[in-house]
Motif scaffolding. Structure first.
Motif, PDB file in Angstrom:
ATOM      1  N   GLY A   1      12.072  74.201 -87.354  1.00  0.00           N
ATOM      2  CA  GLY A   1      13.078  73.490 -86.560  1.00  0.00           C
ATOM      3  C   GLY A   1      14.193  72.605 -87.292  1.00  0.00           C
ATOM      4  O   GLY A   1      14.986  71.859 -86.440  1.00  0.00           O
ATOM      5  N   LYS A   2      13.776  72.217 -88.245  1.00  0.00           N
ATOM      6  CA  LYS A   2      14.663  71.479 -89.256  1.00  0.00           C
ATOM      7  C   LYS A   2      15.992  72.056 -89.681  1.00  0.00           C
ATOM      8  O   LYS A   2      16.694  71.569 -90.293  1.00  0.00           O
ATOM      9  N   TRP A   3      15.922  73.573 -89.613  1.00  0.00           N
ATOM     10  CA  TRP A   3      17.007  74.458 -90.193  1.00  0.00           C
ATOM     11  C   TRP A   3      18.308  73.997 -89.926  1.00  0.00           C
ATOM     12  O   TRP A   3      19.261  73.663 -90.606  1.00  0.00           O
ATOM     13  N   PHE A   4      18.526  73.769 -88.552  1.00  0.00           N
ATOM     14  CA  PHE A   4      19.956  73.540 -88.267  1.00  0.00           C
ATOM     15  C   PHE A   4      20.431  72.229 -88.581  1.00  0.00           C
ATOM     16  O   PHE A   4      21.855  72.091 -89.039  1.00  0.00           O
ATOM     17  N   ASP A   5      19.618  71.225 -88.462  1.00  0.00           N
ATOM     18  CA  ASP A   5      19.880  70.042 -89.050  1.00  0.00           C
ATOM     19  C   ASP A   5      20.385  70.048 -90.593  1.00  0.00           C
ATOM     20  O   ASP A   5      21.396  69.210 -91.189  1.00  0.00           O
ATOM     21  N   TRP A   6      19.337  70.604 -91.462  1.00  0.00           N
ATOM     22  CA  TRP A   6      19.687  70.856 -92.814  1.00  0.00           C
ATOM     23  C   TRP A   6      21.043  71.567 -93.256  1.00  0.00           C
ATOM     24  O   TRP A   6      21.851  71.113 -93.994  1.00  0.00           O
ATOM     25  N   VAL A   7      21.190  72.704 -92.307  1.00  0.00           N
ATOM     26  CA  VAL A   7      22.263  73.295 -92.571  1.00  0.00           C
ATOM     27  C   VAL A   7      23.837  72.448 -91.968  1.00  0.00           C
ATOM     28  O   VAL A   7      24.897  72.143 -92.800  1.00  0.00           O
ATOM     29  N   ALA A   8      23.811  71.678 -91.200  1.00  0.00           N
ATOM     30  CA  ALA A   8      24.896  70.767 -90.925  1.00  0.00           C
ATOM     31  C   ALA A   8      25.067  69.723 -91.772  1.00  0.00           C
ATOM     32  O   ALA A   8      26.313  69.426 -92.105  1.00  0.00           O
ATOM     33  N   ALA A   9      23.785  69.213 -92.517  1.00  0.00           N
ATOM     34  CA  ALA A   9      23.934  68.196 -93.617  1.00  0.00           C
ATOM     35  C   ALA A   9      24.626  68.916 -94.777  1.00  0.00           C
ATOM     36  O   ALA A   9      25.395  68.425 -95.393  1.00  0.00           O
ATOM     37  N   GLN A  10      24.140  70.213 -95.043  1.00  0.00           N
ATOM     38  CA  GLN A  10      24.896  70.762 -96.230  1.00  0.00           C
ATOM     39  C   GLN A  10      26.446  71.064 -96.143  1.00  0.00           C
ATOM     40  O   GLN A  10      27.067  71.004 -96.930  1.00  0.00           O
ATOM     41  N   LEU A  11      26.667  71.551 -94.950  1.00  0.00           N
ATOM     42  CA  LEU A  11      28.139  71.817 -94.655  1.00  0.00           C
ATOM     43  C   LEU A  11      28.988  70.523 -94.996  1.00  0.00           C
ATOM     44  O   LEU A  11      30.133  70.486 -95.159  1.00  0.00           O
ATOM     45  N   TYR A  12      28.326  69.175 -94.215  1.00  0.00           N
ATOM     46  CA  TYR A  12      29.061  67.984 -94.364  1.00  0.00           C
ATOM     47  C   TYR A  12      29.370  67.662 -95.637  1.00  0.00           C
ATOM     48  O   TYR A  12      30.421  66.939 -95.743  1.00  0.00           O
ATOM     49  N   VAL A  13      28.519  67.728 -96.967  1.00  0.00           N
ATOM     50  CA  VAL A  13      28.823  67.279 -98.146  1.00  0.00           C
ATOM     51  C   VAL A  13      29.622  68.382 -98.781  1.00  0.00           C
ATOM     52  O   VAL A  13      29.907  68.122-100.031  1.00  0.00           O
ATOM     53  N   MET A  14      29.589  69.690 -98.410  1.00  0.00           N
ATOM     54  CA  MET A  14      30.434  70.723 -99.279  1.00  0.00           C
ATOM     55  C   MET A  14      31.797  70.518 -99.368  1.00  0.00           C
ATOM     56  O   MET A  14      32.560  69.831 -98.533  1.00  0.00           O
ATOM     57  N   SER A  15      32.174  70.866-100.378  1.00  0.00           N
ATOM     58  CA  SER A  15      33.774  70.733-100.945  1.00  0.00           C
ATOM     59  C   SER A  15      33.789  72.010-101.531  1.00  0.00           C
ATOM     60  O   SER A  15      33.216  72.540-102.238  1.00  0.00           O
ATOM     61  N   PRO A  16      35.293  72.533-101.644  1.00  0.00           N
ATOM     62  CA  PRO A  16      36.339  71.798-100.495  1.00  0.00           C
ATOM     63  C   PRO A  16      36.134  72.367 -98.860  1.00  0.00           C
ATOM     64  O   PRO A  16      35.098  73.314 -98.718  1.00  0.00           O
ATOM     65  N   PRO A  17      36.887  71.617 -98.119  1.00  0.00           N
ATOM     66  CA  PRO A  17      36.309  71.960 -96.770  1.00  0.00           C
ATOM     67  C   PRO A  17      36.471  73.274 -96.415  1.00  0.00           C
ATOM     68  O   PRO A  17      35.860  73.712 -95.422  1.00  0.00           O
ATOM     69  N   ALA A  18      37.547  73.775 -96.897  1.00  0.00           N
ATOM     70  CA  ALA A  18      37.650  75.367 -96.467  1.00  0.00           C
ATOM     71  C   ALA A  18      36.818  76.249 -96.795  1.00  0.00           C
ATOM     72  O   ALA A  18      36.323  77.056 -96.217  1.00  0.00           O
ATOM     73  N   PHE A  19      36.022  75.819 -97.882  1.00  0.00           N
ATOM     74  CA  PHE A  19      34.819  76.557 -98.326  1.00  0.00           C
ATOM     75  C   PHE A  19      33.732  76.292 -97.410  1.00  0.00           C
ATOM     76  O   PHE A  19      33.078  77.364 -96.988  1.00  0.00           O
ATOM     77  N   ALA A  20      33.355  75.265 -96.828  1.00  0.00           N
ATOM     78  CA  ALA A  20      32.347  74.873 -96.002  1.00  0.00           C
ATOM     79  C   ALA A  20      32.920  75.738 -94.722  1.00  0.00           C
ATOM     80  O   ALA A  20      31.793  76.248 -94.009  1.00  0.00           O
ATOM     81  N   ALA A  21      33.982  75.678 -94.441  1.00  0.00           N
ATOM     82  CA  ALA A  21      34.329  76.621 -93.069  1.00  0.00           C
ATOM     83  C   ALA A  21      34.106  77.973 -93.208  1.00  0.00           C
ATOM     84  O   ALA A  21      33.473  78.793 -92.370  1.00  0.00           O
ATOM     85  N   ALA A  22      34.505  78.310 -94.352  1.00  0.00           N
ATOM     86  CA  ALA A  22      33.864  79.851 -94.696  1.00  0.00           C
ATOM     87  C   ALA A  22      32.545  80.006 -94.589  1.00  0.00           C
ATOM     88  O   ALA A  22      32.093  81.118 -93.854  1.00  0.00           O
ATOM     89  N   VAL A  23      31.609  79.344 -95.005  1.00  0.00           N
ATOM     90  CA  VAL A  23      30.207  79.265 -94.997  1.00  0.00           C
ATOM     91  C   VAL A  23      29.600  79.215 -93.572  1.00  0.00           C
ATOM     92  O   VAL A  23      28.990  80.134 -93.187  1.00  0.00           O
ATOM     93  N   ARG A  24      30.380  78.462 -93.023  1.00  0.00           N
ATOM     94  CA  ARG A  24      30.017  78.131 -91.618  1.00  0.00           C
ATOM     95  C   ARG A  24      30.505  79.500 -90.663  1.00  0.00           C
ATOM     96  O   ARG A  24      29.711  79.881 -89.819  1.00  0.00           O
ATOM     97  N   ARG A  25      31.621  80.313 -90.837  1.00  0.00           N
ATOM     98  CA  ARG A  25      31.923  81.289 -90.236  1.00  0.00           C
ATOM     99  C   ARG A  25      31.100  82.435 -90.507  1.00  0.00           C
ATOM    100  O   ARG A  25      30.786  83.189 -89.575  1.00  0.00           O
ATOM    101  N   GLU A  26      30.565  82.381 -91.866  1.00  0.00           N
ATOM    102  CA  GLU A  26      29.658  83.545 -92.103  1.00  0.00           C
ATOM    103  C   GLU A  26      28.514  83.447 -91.718  1.00  0.00           C
ATOM    104  O   GLU A  26      27.630  84.418 -91.286  1.00  0.00           O
ATOM    105  N   LEU A  27      28.003  82.091 -91.446  1.00  0.00           N
ATOM    106  CA  LEU A  27      26.704  81.922 -90.766  1.00  0.00           C
ATOM    107  C   LEU A  27      26.646  82.299 -89.510  1.00  0.00           C
ATOM    108  O   LEU A  27      25.679  82.999 -88.684  1.00  0.00           O
TER     109      LEU A  27
END
Length: 68
Positions: free
Chosen positions: A36-62
């Protein structure tokens, strides 16, 4: 290594997408572990990821990997 002050080389688009796919697959593999903590963990990882375009690419792949 480049000259001092020269811009760093940019990741290739294909290379970045491949990295995003690998990262998304690794994160999905942790889903059972984090339960149940997975979604929050993913959100936190994406929030600190850089560059933002790469974070968006990871989010799209997920999203692609989880939508069927």
């Amino acid at each position: 290594m480049g000259e001092p002050g020269s811009p760093l080389p940019q990741r290739s688009v294909a290379g970045s997408r491949a990295e995003a796919v690998v990262m998304a697959e690794q994160w999905l593999a942790r889903r059972t572990e984090l339960q149940g903590k997975w979604f929050d963990w993913v959100a936190a990882q994406l929030y600190v990821m850089s560059p933002p375009a790469f974070a968006a690419a990871v989010r799209r792949e997920l999203q692609r990997l989880t939508s069927g």
